[in-house]
Design an enzyme around this catalytic site. Structure first.
Site, PDB file in Angstrom:
ATOM      1  N   ASP A  34      58.403  85.547  53.615  1.00  0.00           N
ATOM      2  CA  ASP A  34      57.744  84.827  54.712  1.00  0.00           C
ATOM      3  C   ASP A  34      56.366  85.449  54.937  1.00  0.00           C
ATOM      4  OD1 ASP A  34      57.596  82.938  56.927  1.00  0.00           O
ATOM      5  OD2 ASP A  34      57.752  84.665  58.255  1.00  0.00           O
ATOM      6  N   SER A  35      55.502  84.715  55.614  1.00  0.00           N
ATOM      7  CA  SER A  35      54.193  85.253  55.952  1.00  0.00           C
ATOM      8  C   SER A  35      54.322  86.463  56.873  1.00  0.00           C
ATOM      9  CB  SER A  35      53.369  84.176  56.659  1.00  0.00           C
ATOM     10  OG  SER A  35      54.039  83.770  57.833  1.00  0.00           O
ATOM     11  N   TYR A  94      49.923  82.268  58.202  1.00  0.00           N
ATOM     12  CA  TYR A  94      49.477  81.384  57.121  1.00  0.00           C
ATOM     13  C   TYR A  94      49.125  79.978  57.649  1.00  0.00           C
ATOM     14  CZ  TYR A  94      51.151  84.358  53.180  1.00  0.00           C
ATOM     15  OH  TYR A  94      51.341  85.344  52.245  1.00  0.00           O
ATOM     16  N   GLY A  95      49.672  79.654  58.835  1.00  0.00           N
ATOM     17  CA  GLY A  95      49.669  78.279  59.333  1.00  0.00           C
ATOM     18  C   GLY A  95      48.343  77.538  59.315  1.00  0.00           C
ATOM     19  N   GLU A 137      54.231  86.371  67.115  1.00  0.00           N
ATOM     20  CA  GLU A 137      53.870  87.597  66.375  1.00  0.00           C
ATOM     21  C   GLU A 137      53.350  88.679  67.327  1.00  0.00           C
ATOM     22  OE1 GLU A 137      53.133  88.205  62.617  1.00  0.00           O
ATOM     23  OE2 GLU A 137      54.675  86.728  62.210  1.00  0.00           O
ATOM     24  N   CYS A 180      59.674  75.801  61.645  1.00  0.00           N
ATOM     25  CA  CYS A 180      58.963  77.042  61.343  1.00  0.00           C
ATOM     26  C   CYS A 180      59.984  78.136  61.603  1.00  0.00           C
ATOM     27  CB  CYS A 180      57.751  77.202  62.256  1.00  0.00           C
ATOM     28  SG  CYS A 180      56.987  78.842  62.136  1.00  0.00           S
ATOM     29  N   THR A 181      60.110  79.056  60.670  1.00  0.00           N
ATOM     30  CA  THR A 181      61.190  80.045  60.784  1.00  0.00           C
ATOM     31  C   THR A 181      60.929  81.067  61.891  1.00  0.00           C
ATOM     32  OG1 THR A 181      60.182  81.276  58.951  1.00  0.00           O
ATOM     33  CG2 THR A 181      61.979  79.759  58.418  1.00  0.00           C
ATOM     34  N   HIS A 182      59.739  81.041  62.483  1.00  0.00           N
ATOM     35  CA  HIS A 182      59.478  81.875  63.655  1.00  0.00           C
ATOM     36  C   HIS A 182      60.082  81.275  64.930  1.00  0.00           C
ATOM     37  CE1 HIS A 182      56.391  83.837  61.222  1.00  0.00           C
ATOM     38  NE2 HIS A 182      56.097  84.647  62.207  1.00  0.00           N
ATOM     39  N   CYS A 228      59.788  80.206  54.608  1.00  0.00           N
ATOM     40  CA  CYS A 228      58.577  79.910  55.372  1.00  0.00           C
ATOM     41  C   CYS A 228      58.236  78.450  55.088  1.00  0.00           C
ATOM     42  CB  CYS A 228      57.464  80.829  54.881  1.00  0.00           C
ATOM     43  SG  CYS A 228      55.835  80.485  55.578  1.00  0.00           S
TER      44      CYS A 228
HETATM   45  N1  DGL Z   1      57.478  81.252  59.453  1.00  0.00           N
HETATM   46  C1  DGL Z   1      56.386  80.488  58.921  1.00  0.00           C
HETATM   47  C2  DGL Z   1      56.814  79.034  58.767  1.00  0.00           C
HETATM   48  O1  DGL Z   1      58.013  78.768  58.692  1.00  0.00           O
HETATM   49  C3  DGL Z   1      55.151  80.727  59.758  1.00  0.00           C
HETATM   50  C4  DGL Z   1      53.915  80.406  59.050  1.00  0.00           C
HETATM   51  C5  DGL Z   1      52.668  81.093  59.542  1.00  0.00           C
HETATM   52  O2  DGL Z   1      52.459  82.235  59.129  1.00  0.00           O
HETATM   53  O3  DGL Z   1      51.905  80.471  60.282  1.00  0.00           O
HETATM   54  O4  DGL Z   1      56.004  78.141  58.663  1.00  0.00           O
END
Ligand code: DGL
Length: 279
Positions: free
Chosen positions: A11-12, A43-44, A159, A193-195, A74
């Site tokens: 993941d990012s 990364y978004g 984050e 989004c996994t966050h 991600c």
């Molecule tokens: N967890 C990432 C996702 O599922 C976050 C991406 C990011 O870094 O913005 O998209």
């Protein structure tokens, strides 16, 4: 004895830990290697080519560590890099290895959870711009309409540990309202989004009664379990020592402290400077 290796989970930053948690809970026998590219997250808002470049560097690193299978946990990397990696890079890099994402497995089941045929997708700007959910859902559930809303500040808030503070409420309400305004028929919201599972509790507070919320951890695990059943040649290449190792491209102490909230247990990471990914 043939060589076996861990499952790579990428993941990012921290978000993939919500997927890793589900994997370790349901498939604890395998070895796992987690890499969070925290030094270059989020990364978004990044371009296709940058996300492809960063994700490919990570995939190469996982292969060097002996991972036969890598999961891009991600959505942004799955949306903007996976197809190119699978079609363009993998055949020359390691044709016997596999890289899987989180969007297709989610799209394969999402249509089963809606009664009205209108689903809402909350995601990073990158995932929304890619239209990946719209395109994948059209393959599996052509009668379902996908409404999307980009939430550019949600990952930075999470984050920074600000998702529990009152500042997060403002942005959750704003983006959720924009999503629900697209169709009064929406009866399911996907946290794409996994966050975002870290925001789930706050989010539920602002959702209309009866609205379903879908997160991806268990979906990805079910899909992987099914994949490994259908691919014994891959399953036999996976190490079964039950180990979990964490790497971050940023500060390990910070990763361990914040990562514990995503993983819901303690985390002990090793530093992998981004320079070591670039070669
Ligand atoms: N967890 C990432 C996702 O599922 C976050 C991406 C990011 O870094 O913005 O998209």
């Amino acid at each position: 004895m043939p060589t076996t290796g861990p499952i790579g989970v990428f993941d990012s930053g921290y978000g993939g830990l919500t997927v890793l948690r589900a994997l370790v809970d349901r498939l604890p026998a395998y070895d796992y290697l987690y890499l969070g590219d925290n030094a270059r997250a989020p990364y978004g808002n990044r371009s296709f080519s940058t996300i492809h470049q960063y994700t490919l560097q990570a995939v190469k690193w996982f292969f060097e560590q002996g991972c036969p299978l890598v999961i891009l946990a991600c959505n942004t990397a799955s949306a903007k890099a996976l197809r190119t990696i699978q079609q363009q890079d993998l055949p020359s890099l390691a044709p016997e290895n596999r890289v899987l994402g989180v969007i297709r497995p989610t799209a394969e089941v999402m249509g089963h959870h809606t009664q009205t045929g209108h689903v809402g997708v909350l995601a990073t700007p990158g995932t929304v711009q890619s239209d990946s959910y719209v395109l994948e859902m059209a393959k599996f559930f052509p009668a379902v309409t996908v409404h999307q809303q980009a939430c550019p500040l949600w990952v930075p808030l999470i984050e920074q540990g600000e998702h529990v503070g009152p500042g997060a409420d403002y942005f959750i309400q704003k983006d959720l309202q924009a999503l629900l305004a697209q169709s009064p028929q929406t009866d399911l919201v996907l946290l794409a989004c996994t966050h975002y599972p870290l925001l789930e509790e706050k989010l539920r507070h602002y959702l209309p009664a009866g609205m379903k919320v879908l997160t991806q951890g268990t979906i990805v695990v079910d899909s992987l379990a099914d994949y490994l059943n259908r691919h014994p040649e891959m399953e036999s290449r996976l190490g079964r020592g039950g180990s979990v190792h964490f790497f971050t491209t940023d500060e390990p102490a910070d990763f361990d402290q914040k990562g514990a909230a995503f993983y819901e247990r303690s985390v002990r990471s090793t530093h992998l400077p981004p320079d070591e990914l670039i070669h």
